[in-house]
Scaffold this motif. Structure first.
Motif, short mmCIF file in Angstrom:
data_model
loop_
_atom_site.label_atom_id
_atom_site.label_comp_id
_atom_site.label_asym_id
_atom_site.label_seq_id
_atom_site.Cartn_x
_atom_site.Cartn_y
_atom_site.Cartn_z
N ILE A 1 -3.11 -3.87 -4.13
CA ILE A 1 -3.06 -4.57 -2.87
C ILE A 1 -4.01 -5.53 -2.28
CG2 ILE A 1 -1.60 -2.73 -2.16
CD1 ILE A 1 -3.86 -2.84 0.45
N ARG A 2 -5.31 -5.25 -3.15
CA ARG A 2 -6.64 -6.01 -2.53
C ARG A 2 -7.06 -7.01 -3.28
NH1 ARG A 2 -10.20 -1.53 0.08
NH2 ARG A 2 -8.36 -0.31 1.11
N CYS B 1 -8.51 4.37 -2.94
CA CYS B 1 -9.72 3.47 -2.44
C CYS B 1 -10.63 4.52 -1.73
CB CYS B 1 -9.19 2.47 -1.43
SG CYS B 1 -8.14 3.17 -0.15
N CYS C 1 -7.87 0.20 -6.59
CA CYS C 1 -6.77 0.37 -5.79
C CYS C 1 -5.41 0.38 -6.74
CB CYS C 1 -6.51 -0.92 -4.95
SG CYS C 1 -4.93 -0.88 -4.13
N VAL C 2 -4.77 1.46 -6.51
CA VAL C 2 -3.58 1.65 -7.26
C VAL C 2 -2.31 0.87 -7.11
CG1 VAL C 2 -1.62 3.55 -7.84
CG2 VAL C 2 -4.25 4.04 -7.55
N GLY C 3 -2.22 0.38 -5.83
CA GLY C 3 -0.95 -0.54 -5.43
C GLY C 3 -1.51 -1.90 -5.71
N CYS D 1 0.82 -1.23 -0.11
CA CYS D 1 -0.04 -0.01 0.03
C CYS D 1 0.92 1.47 -0.06
CB CYS D 1 -0.92 -0.05 1.21
SG CYS D 1 -1.83 1.50 1.42
N ILE D 2 0.53 2.17 -0.85
CA ILE D 2 1.33 3.32 -1.19
C ILE D 2 0.45 4.84 -0.12
CG2 ILE D 2 2.58 2.75 -3.11
CD1 ILE D 2 0.66 4.43 -4.64
N GLY D 3 -0.63 4.27 0.43
CA GLY D 3 -1.21 5.37 0.96
C GLY D 3 -1.92 6.69 0.24
N CYS D 4 -2.29 6.33 -1.02
CA CYS D 4 -2.84 7.22 -2.07
C CYS D 4 -4.23 7.59 -1.94
CB CYS D 4 -2.28 6.60 -3.32
SG CYS D 4 -3.78 5.28 -3.71
N GLN D 5 -4.96 6.89 -0.84
CA GLN D 5 -6.26 7.14 -0.53
C GLN D 5 -7.17 6.98 -1.69
OE1 GLN D 5 -7.04 7.16 2.50
NE2 GLN D 5 -5.43 7.93 3.34
#
Ligand code: SF4
Ligand code: SF4
Length: 387
Positions: free
Chosen positions: A262-263, A41, A258-260, A35-39
């Protein structure tokens, strides 16, 4: 109080209602390491579901920076403190009692939120131990963003001396929901077909018992309408009614955006599902605070760099094993990890070959095929961008 079996605790536990398991159970795995914390999501969810008046401070999906961040502020440390107060020194696991199918993390010998509430004197005031956060604790959803935990002397790689990580949070669509147990109006129900937990907006009277007794604080009150609302697991997408995918079930908005990558979403109870593999067979993904006792259905691959004691408290005794598996992945795990974020369609089953990971949909048709290792392409000399 009826007894139910909680496999995450490795034992029977008290729950206010007899409960059978749903036909299927909505579940997801979030890989914290990526996760890159981009928000993205967070905003995907907000723009789909909570953009109206009275929903300004309502974030069904949020991403908080641990150890200090939290939405609402301090939601987990406050409940951990209440449980410790109810059962001083007793919130412990017996890992020697582990058993692969029924007790993969051992047995939790402490009290769940339901058990701690039942022993309240002189008489139980709540179905589940909890508290109602004051308004000010909902005000700053990303407070302490990117703020590191304390510098730790003596820490050695892979644990970092200063550390933080992003914790992605939605409703866990718990098997034994605290919100459902708490509601005096019986306005909350768990769907038998997919285990999604919903609030009947017509029955709710805004007593906020669900806000008080959801241990994850994922039921939220809307002052404008005076009823509570919560994440609905994007059920219209999960039901597969969208012409965009030819009526094939789709993953939720937060997961598809989700950009990363991760989901991953699926069914925890279906042995063919990649979610079942990650959680029950490979044990690389763990529930969030399993000791609360609601059997949450969002699972996390813990971050490799954070202190192990912190991760054990947050994800239970399986944290070290999960990190070890993730750090040295088997070929099957490596393949399944490629399926994260690879398609908007819901993957029901999968197959891993020497070179590809293949996901199949509801009707066993192929919905995605991805290479396990990206090809290495060497730029030819006549196209070099240096002279
Ligand atoms: S996370 Fe909270 S709101 Fe969601 S099902 Fe569990 S108890 Fe209910
Ligand atoms: S979109 Fe994905 S990568 Fe970005 S914050 Fe959300 S979970 Fe993390």
């Amino acid at each position: 109080m009826p007894k139910v079996y909680n496999w995450q605790l490795g034992r029977d536990m008290d729950y206010p209602y007899e409960r059978g398991r749903p036909e299927h159970q909505f579940a997801a795995v979030f890989n914290i390491n990526r996760c890159i914390g981009c928000q993205t999501c967070t905003m995907a969810c907000k723009s789909a579901w909570t953009f109206s008046a009275g929903q300004e401070y309502m974030w069904w999906n949020n991403v908080e920076s641990k150890p200090y961040g939290g939405y609402p502020q301090g939601w987990d440390v406050k409940l951990l403190a209440l449980l410790e107060q109810a059962n001083p020194g007793g919130q412990v696991w017996d890992t020697s009692a582990s058993e692969p199918q029924n007790a993969p993390y051992g047995r939790f010998d402490g009290q769940t939120i339901f058990e701690a509430a039942a022993q309240q004197a002189p008489a139980p005031q709540q179905q589940a131990l909890g508290y109602l956060p004051p308004d000010k604790e909902w005000l700053f959803p990303n407070i302490y963003e990117d703020t590191s935990g304390p510098w730790r002397s003596g820490a050695q790689l892979p644990e970092h001396r200063t550390w933080f990580f992003y914790l992605q949070r939605i409703c866990n669509h718990c098997t034994y929901p605290g919100c459902l147990a708490a509601c005096p109006r019986k306005a909350i129900y768990k769907r038998p077909e997919d285990g999604i937990v919903l609030i009947d907006q017509k029955r709710c009277r805004g007593y906020r018992k669900c806000v008080e007794q959801c241990p994850y604080k994922k039921s939220m009150y809307r002052g404008e309408t005076r009823v509570s609302e919560k994440c609905i697991a994007c059920y219209p997408r999960v039901e597969g009614n969208d012409p965009l995918t030819d009526r094939e079930p789709m993953v939720t908005r937060c997961i598809s955006a989700c950009v990363g990558k991760i989901r991953l979403q699926g069914w925890i109870d279906d042995e063919r599902s990649p979610i079942h593999y990650l959680v029950r067979r490979e044990k690389v993904a763990l529930p969030l605070y399993p000791q609360f006792g609601t059997e949450p259905n969002v699972y996390y691959i813990p971050p490799r760099w954070a202190p192990r004691a912190y991760l054990r408290q947050m994800f239970g005794p399986g944290a070290e094993e999960a990190i070890e598996k993730y750090s040295n992945p088997s070929p099957e795990l490596l393949g399944v990890l490629q399926l994260f974020g690879a398609t908007q369609k819901l993957i029901y089953s999968y197959r891993i070959t020497d070179s590809e990971a293949i996901g199949y949909g509801r009707r066993d048709q192929e919905v995605v095929r991805v290479p396990i290792e990206e090809p290495v392409i060497v730029r030819p000399p006549d196209h070099l961008n240096i002279t």
